[in-house]
Design a protein around this motif. Structure first.
Motif, PDB file in Angstrom:
ATOM      1  N   GLU A 148      38.245  24.633  38.545  1.00  0.00           N
ATOM      2  CA  GLU A 148      38.392  25.313  37.261  1.00  0.00           C
ATOM      3  C   GLU A 148      37.550  26.589  37.229  1.00  0.00           C
ATOM      4  OE1 GLU A 148      37.720  23.672  33.009  1.00  0.00           O
ATOM      5  OE2 GLU A 148      38.874  22.171  34.145  1.00  0.00           O
ATOM      6  N   THR A 149      36.359  26.514  37.765  1.00  0.00           N
ATOM      7  CA  THR A 149      35.469  27.672  37.811  1.00  0.00           C
ATOM      8  C   THR A 149      36.078  28.765  38.681  1.00  0.00           C
ATOM      9  OG1 THR A 149      33.547  26.229  37.566  1.00  0.00           O
ATOM     10  CG2 THR A 149      33.149  28.455  38.388  1.00  0.00           C
ATOM     11  N   VAL A 150      36.580  28.385  39.837  1.00  0.00           N
ATOM     12  CA  VAL A 150      37.200  29.358  40.741  1.00  0.00           C
ATOM     13  C   VAL A 150      38.402  30.008  40.075  1.00  0.00           C
ATOM     14  CG1 VAL A 150      38.472  29.621  42.899  1.00  0.00           C
ATOM     15  CG2 VAL A 150      36.373  28.274  42.861  1.00  0.00           C
ATOM     16  N   LEU A 151      39.236  29.215  39.454  1.00  0.00           N
ATOM     17  CA  LEU A 151      40.414  29.763  38.784  1.00  0.00           C
ATOM     18  C   LEU A 151      40.022  30.690  37.640  1.00  0.00           C
ATOM     19  CD1 LEU A 151      42.816  26.685  38.760  1.00  0.00           C
ATOM     20  CD2 LEU A 151      42.968  28.725  40.169  1.00  0.00           C
ATOM     21  N   GLN A 152      38.977  30.345  36.903  1.00  0.00           N
ATOM     22  CA  GLN A 152      38.517  31.197  35.806  1.00  0.00           C
ATOM     23  C   GLN A 152      37.976  32.520  36.349  1.00  0.00           C
ATOM     24  OE1 GLN A 152      38.960  30.629  32.489  1.00  0.00           O
ATOM     25  NE2 GLN A 152      38.299  32.754  32.363  1.00  0.00           N
ATOM     26  N   GLU A 153      37.235  32.459  37.452  1.00  0.00           N
ATOM     27  CA  GLU A 153      36.718  33.686  38.064  1.00  0.00           C
ATOM     28  C   GLU A 153      37.865  34.581  38.538  1.00  0.00           C
ATOM     29  OE1 GLU A 153      34.002  32.470  41.121  1.00  0.00           O
ATOM     30  OE2 GLU A 153      32.459  31.859  39.682  1.00  0.00           O
ATOM     31  N   LEU A 154      38.890  33.968  39.110  1.00  0.00           N
ATOM     32  CA  LEU A 154      40.057  34.751  39.540  1.00  0.00           C
ATOM     33  C   LEU A 154      40.773  35.386  38.352  1.00  0.00           C
ATOM     34  CD1 LEU A 154      41.571  32.476  42.329  1.00  0.00           C
ATOM     35  CD2 LEU A 154      40.474  34.691  42.628  1.00  0.00           C
ATOM     36  N   ALA A 155      40.844  34.634  37.255  1.00  0.00           N
ATOM     37  CA  ALA A 155      41.523  35.149  36.059  1.00  0.00           C
ATOM     38  C   ALA A 155      40.748  36.305  35.435  1.00  0.00           C
ATOM     39  CB  ALA A 155      41.706  34.032  35.045  1.00  0.00           C
ATOM     40  N   ASP A 156      39.432  36.340  35.642  1.00  0.00           N
ATOM     41  CA  ASP A 156      38.601  37.389  35.042  1.00  0.00           C
ATOM     42  C   ASP A 156      38.588  38.684  35.843  1.00  0.00           C
ATOM     43  OD1 ASP A 156      37.974  35.740  32.946  1.00  0.00           O
ATOM     44  OD2 ASP A 156      36.084  35.040  33.819  1.00  0.00           O
ATOM     45  N   ILE A 157      39.159  38.676  37.041  1.00  0.00           N
ATOM     46  CA  ILE A 157      39.195  39.890  37.858  1.00  0.00           C
ATOM     47  C   ILE A 157      40.178  40.872  37.225  1.00  0.00           C
ATOM     48  CG2 ILE A 157      39.824  40.883  40.090  1.00  0.00           C
ATOM     49  CD1 ILE A 157      39.027  38.228  41.375  1.00  0.00           C
ATOM     50  N   SER A 158      39.683  42.075  36.937  1.00  0.00           N
ATOM     51  CA  SER A 158      40.577  43.063  36.324  1.00  0.00           C
ATOM     52  C   SER A 158      41.434  43.706  37.416  1.00  0.00           C
ATOM     53  CB  SER A 158      39.777  44.125  35.575  1.00  0.00           C
ATOM     54  OG  SER A 158      38.967  44.835  36.471  1.00  0.00           O
ATOM     55  N   PRO A 159      42.715  43.869  37.147  1.00  0.00           N
ATOM     56  CA  PRO A 159      43.592  44.482  38.154  1.00  0.00           C
ATOM     57  C   PRO A 159      43.290  45.968  38.304  1.00  0.00           C
ATOM     58  CG  PRO A 159      44.791  44.142  36.122  1.00  0.00           C
ATOM     59  CD  PRO A 159      43.433  43.533  35.936  1.00  0.00           C
ATOM     60  N   GLU A 160      43.296  46.438  39.541  1.00  0.00           N
ATOM     61  CA  GLU A 160      43.106  47.864  39.784  1.00  0.00           C
ATOM     62  C   GLU A 160      44.447  48.567  39.661  1.00  0.00           C
ATOM     63  OE1 GLU A 160      41.128  48.758  43.426  1.00  0.00           O
ATOM     64  OE2 GLU A 160      39.655  47.164  43.138  1.00  0.00           O
ATOM     65  N   LEU A 161      44.440  49.660  38.964  1.00  0.00           N
ATOM     66  CA  LEU A 161      45.669  50.431  38.839  1.00  0.00           C
ATOM     67  C   LEU A 161      45.965  51.108  40.171  1.00  0.00           C
ATOM     68  CD1 LEU A 161      45.088  52.055  35.349  1.00  0.00           C
ATOM     69  CD2 LEU A 161      46.514  50.092  35.895  1.00  0.00           C
ATOM     70  N   PRO A 162      47.236  51.163  40.560  1.00  0.00           N
ATOM     71  CA  PRO A 162      47.566  51.829  41.829  1.00  0.00           C
ATOM     72  C   PRO A 162      47.245  53.317  41.741  1.00  0.00           C
ATOM     73  CG  PRO A 162      49.560  51.295  40.622  1.00  0.00           C
ATOM     74  CD  PRO A 162      48.408  50.681  39.865  1.00  0.00           C
ATOM     75  N   TYR A 163      46.751  53.863  42.835  1.00  0.00           N
ATOM     76  CA  TYR A 163      46.425  55.283  42.891  1.00  0.00           C
ATOM     77  C   TYR A 163      47.724  56.080  43.004  1.00  0.00           C
ATOM     78  CZ  TYR A 163      44.993  59.776  44.728  1.00  0.00           C
ATOM     79  OH  TYR A 163      44.841  61.119  44.928  1.00  0.00           O
ATOM     80  N   LYS A 164      47.899  57.025  42.102  1.00  0.00           N
ATOM     81  CA  LYS A 164      49.069  57.897  42.158  1.00  0.00           C
ATOM     82  C   LYS A 164      48.590  59.330  42.322  1.00  0.00           C
ATOM     83  CE  LYS A 164      52.292  55.163  39.513  1.00  0.00           C
ATOM     84  NZ  LYS A 164      53.272  55.156  38.454  1.00  0.00           N
ATOM     85  N   ARG A 165      49.260  60.036  43.216  1.00  0.00           N
ATOM     86  CA  ARG A 165      48.897  61.436  43.423  1.00  0.00           C
ATOM     87  C   ARG A 165      49.268  62.247  42.185  1.00  0.00           C
ATOM     88  NH1 ARG A 165      51.581  62.931  49.088  1.00  0.00           N
ATOM     89  NH2 ARG A 165      53.362  62.040  48.059  1.00  0.00           N
TER      90      ARG A 165
END
Length: 84
Positions: free
Chosen positions: A6-23
């Motif tokens: 549960e802790t691992v899953l919560q930590e994964l859920a808290d990771i903010s997605p990085e926006l893809p780099y666009k030129r």
């Protein structure tokens, strides 16, 4: 074990997605700024006696060469028609 999962899953859920780099794109021609041709175009559009008509395949529009747009920007207003 269940609490660990549960802790691992919560930590994964808290990771903010990085926006893809666009030129960054040129606002005039739509090409990436480092390879934009706009600064090299003549300040005075080219006058032609005839109208230039470009028949452009829809898949060609998706490519980033943007040569039809460059021609359109190079000729005086209304002298180039791009039909997709």
């Amino acid at each position: 074990m269940c609490d660990d999962m549960e802790t691992v899953l919560q930590e994964l859920a808290d990771i903010s997605p990085e926006l893809p780099y666009k030129r960054q794109l040129c606002l005039k021609c739509g090409r990436p700024v480092p390879v934009c041709w706009c600064p090299h175009l003549s300040a005075d559009p080219i006058e032609t006696k005839n109208r230039v008509i470009i028949l452009q395949h829809p898949n060609e529009e998706k490519r980033c060469l943007r040569t039809a747009k460059i021609l359109e920007l190079s000729l005086s207003c209304g002298q180039c028609l791009v039909i997709k």
